[in-house]
Design a protein around this motif. Structure first.
Motif, short mmCIF file in Angstrom:
data_model
loop_
_atom_site.label_atom_id
_atom_site.label_comp_id
_atom_site.label_asym_id
_atom_site.label_seq_id
_atom_site.Cartn_x
_atom_site.Cartn_y
_atom_site.Cartn_z
N VAL A 87 0.88 -1.17 0.00
CA VAL A 87 0.00 0.00 0.00
C VAL A 87 0.92 1.22 0.00
N TRP A 88 0.62 2.20 -0.85
CA TRP A 88 1.43 3.41 -0.93
C TRP A 88 1.19 4.28 0.29
N ASN A 89 2.26 4.60 1.00
CA ASN A 89 2.18 5.48 2.18
C ASN A 89 3.13 6.66 2.02
N GLY A 90 3.16 7.23 0.82
CA GLY A 90 4.00 8.39 0.59
C GLY A 90 5.44 8.07 0.22
N GLY A 91 5.78 6.80 0.12
CA GLY A 91 7.11 6.40 -0.30
C GLY A 91 8.13 6.26 0.81
N ASN A 92 7.69 6.38 2.05
CA ASN A 92 8.63 6.35 3.17
C ASN A 92 8.67 5.02 3.91
N LYS A 93 7.95 4.03 3.40
CA LYS A 93 7.87 2.74 4.09
C LYS A 93 8.41 1.60 3.23
N ASN A 94 9.44 1.91 2.43
CA ASN A 94 10.10 0.91 1.60
C ASN A 94 9.16 0.32 0.53
N GLU A 95 8.17 1.11 0.12
CA GLU A 95 7.18 0.61 -0.84
C GLU A 95 7.82 0.22 -2.18
N GLU A 96 8.81 1.00 -2.63
CA GLU A 96 9.40 0.71 -3.94
C GLU A 96 10.11 -0.64 -3.94
N GLU A 97 10.87 -0.93 -2.90
CA GLU A 97 11.57 -2.21 -2.81
C GLU A 97 10.56 -3.36 -2.66
N LYS A 98 9.49 -3.14 -1.90
CA LYS A 98 8.48 -4.18 -1.73
C LYS A 98 7.79 -4.48 -3.06
N LEU A 99 7.53 -3.43 -3.86
CA LEU A 99 6.92 -3.65 -5.17
C LEU A 99 7.88 -4.42 -6.08
N ALA A 100 9.14 -4.04 -6.09
CA ALA A 100 10.14 -4.77 -6.89
C ALA A 100 10.19 -6.24 -6.47
N SER A 101 10.08 -6.50 -5.17
CA SER A 101 10.08 -7.89 -4.66
C SER A 101 8.91 -8.68 -5.22
N CYS A 102 7.77 -8.04 -5.38
CA CYS A 102 6.61 -8.73 -5.97
C CYS A 102 6.96 -9.28 -7.35
N ILE A 123 0.57 -3.98 -10.53
CA ILE A 123 0.48 -4.29 -9.09
C ILE A 123 0.49 -3.01 -8.26
N SER A 124 -0.44 -2.93 -7.33
CA SER A 124 -0.55 -1.85 -6.32
C SER A 124 -1.04 -0.51 -6.86
N THR A 125 -1.41 -0.41 -8.14
CA THR A 125 -1.79 0.91 -8.69
C THR A 125 -3.28 1.21 -8.55
N GLY A 126 -4.06 0.26 -8.03
CA GLY A 126 -5.49 0.49 -7.84
C GLY A 126 -5.76 1.04 -6.45
N ILE A 127 -6.48 0.26 -5.65
CA ILE A 127 -6.86 0.73 -4.31
C ILE A 127 -5.66 0.90 -3.38
#
Length: 177
Positions: A87-102, A123-127
């Motif tokens: 879930v996107w939380n402004g980019g401060n919670k390692n979201e980019e690395e988690k998405l790459a892991s997917c 992935i992750s671009t909807g809700i």
């Protein structure tokens, strides 16, 4: 075959995509939900949920960034690889690395199961509200890096549900060519 030729983007419905595996943007419970997750479960029928229940009984769901594989039920694909995007939380919670892991973990499951073709949704671009342009760049970059060292996957199809995701995905493919 050149890496760039092995990745293509199109607009469409991933539940109608013929591939060895389609990827589901699942939630941690693996019990189906909204968006692409609900559409895949509805189109594929109860066999997918039955497999998901077995996975949950064995390991308790699927963590963000991880991936699991099930049957595809009535879908034209052979398998569904379920991955849980951040879930996107402004980019401060390692979201980019988690998405790459997917993307990495889904691709690795495809390799481990001898699959040659795999189709991803956005992935992750909807809700989950991940910015579509950033998500497209991460997807394309992660897939390209993976394909450089894994020749078993012949085709990666990026199936975009809407025009905006398609535009960003095509831009990422061109920029990183």
């Amino acid at each position: 075959m050149d890496i760039h030729e092995r990745i293509t983007a199109q607009q469409g419905d991933i539940t109608k995509t013929q591939a060895d595996a389609i990827v589901n943007a699942a939630n941690t419970s693996l019990m189906g939900g909204g968006g692409v997750d609900g559409a895949i479960h509805r189109a594929g029928g109860p066999a997918i949920l039955d497999d998901c229940r077995k996975i949950v009984a064995r390991q308790g769901g699927c963590a963000v960034g991880e991936a699991v594989i099930t049957t595809a039920g009535r879908l034209p694909a052979k398998h569904v690889i379920h991955t849980v995007g951040p879930v996107w939380n402004g980019g401060n919670k390692n979201e980019e690395e988690k998405l790459a892991s997917c993307y990495r973990n889904a691709l690795q499951l495809a390799v481990d199961n001898g699959l040659a073709t795999i189709a991803f949704p956005n992935i992750s671009t909807g809700i989950y509200r991940f910015p579509k342009d950033r998500a497209a760049g991460i997807a394309v970059q992660t897939i390209r890096v993976f394909l450089e060292t894994h020749t078993g996957i012949q085709q990666v199809l990026l199936v975009c549900f809407d025009e905006e995701n398609l535009r960003y995905t095509q831009q990422a493919l061109q920029q990183q060519a």
